[in-house]
Design an enzyme around this catalytic site. Sequence first.
Site, PDB file in Angstrom:
ATOM      1  N   HIS A 145     100.218  94.449 -11.445  1.00  0.00           N
ATOM      2  CA  HIS A 145     100.785  95.060 -12.654  1.00  0.00           C
ATOM      3  C   HIS A 145      99.741  95.816 -13.468  1.00  0.00           C
ATOM      4  O   HIS A 145      99.702  95.730 -14.705  1.00  0.00           O
ATOM      5  CB  HIS A 145     101.522  94.015 -13.500  1.00  0.00           C
ATOM      6  N   CYS A 197     102.528 112.515  -4.250  1.00  0.00           N
ATOM      7  CA  CYS A 197     101.812 111.317  -4.734  1.00  0.00           C
ATOM      8  C   CYS A 197     100.867 111.631  -5.892  1.00  0.00           C
ATOM      9  O   CYS A 197     100.213 110.730  -6.415  1.00  0.00           O
ATOM     10  CB  CYS A 197     101.036 110.674  -3.594  1.00  0.00           C
ATOM     11  N   GLU A 229     101.407  99.419   2.003  1.00  0.00           N
ATOM     12  CA  GLU A 229     101.890 100.113   0.809  1.00  0.00           C
ATOM     13  C   GLU A 229     103.403 100.225   0.991  1.00  0.00           C
ATOM     14  O   GLU A 229     103.894 101.176   1.584  1.00  0.00           O
ATOM     15  CB  GLU A 229     101.210 101.486   0.750  1.00  0.00           C
TER      16      GLU A 229
HETATM   17 ZN   LIG Z   1     101.680 105.869  -3.679  1.00  0.00          ZN
END
Ligand SMILES: [Zn+2]
Length: 161
Positions: free
Chosen positions: A68, A26, A149
């Site tokens: 965005h 990540c 997420e």
């Molecule tokens: Zn992530």
Amino acid sequence: MFIELDGWMAKLRFSASHLIPDHPKCGRLHGHTYAVSVRVEGTQAGEFIIDFIELKDIVKDVCNRLDHRVLVAENDPRLKITEEQGHYTMEILKSCKHYVLPRDDVLLLPINSVSAEDLCKYFLNEISVGIRGNGPANNITGLHVRVDEGIGQGAGCNMDL
Ligand SMILES: [Zn+2]
């Protein structure tokens, strides 16, 4: 008693980029679609605890701010963020990586990291401010927020109101 909004079904979603400094996977800039689910606890004032439309507007406003954008945690001690000529430079101190990003593409957030957990705390605070900003709501006693997420994983937190 409570009312609930499911972020996926009620379209309380946003897509954004982030990274988690020094994480093996990540740590590279990447994106997610997030969904924000909310539960408001309390008693009915008239027919509602809170009008679904009013609550959705509050959550959507926060989602739209993040949508965005490249999300950057301005309180992350692993980062050095500088602004120059319409750009942010984000330096990951340990790995000496630099990202130079247009200012308009970035949203600096007053959080410690752009994890689901820290995003959840941010949303909890912003939504509580939105609920209080719509006038006294003494019938509302608690707020739960979950930030997913992607589908199937998320972080939740709650506060008394
Ligand atoms: Zn992530």
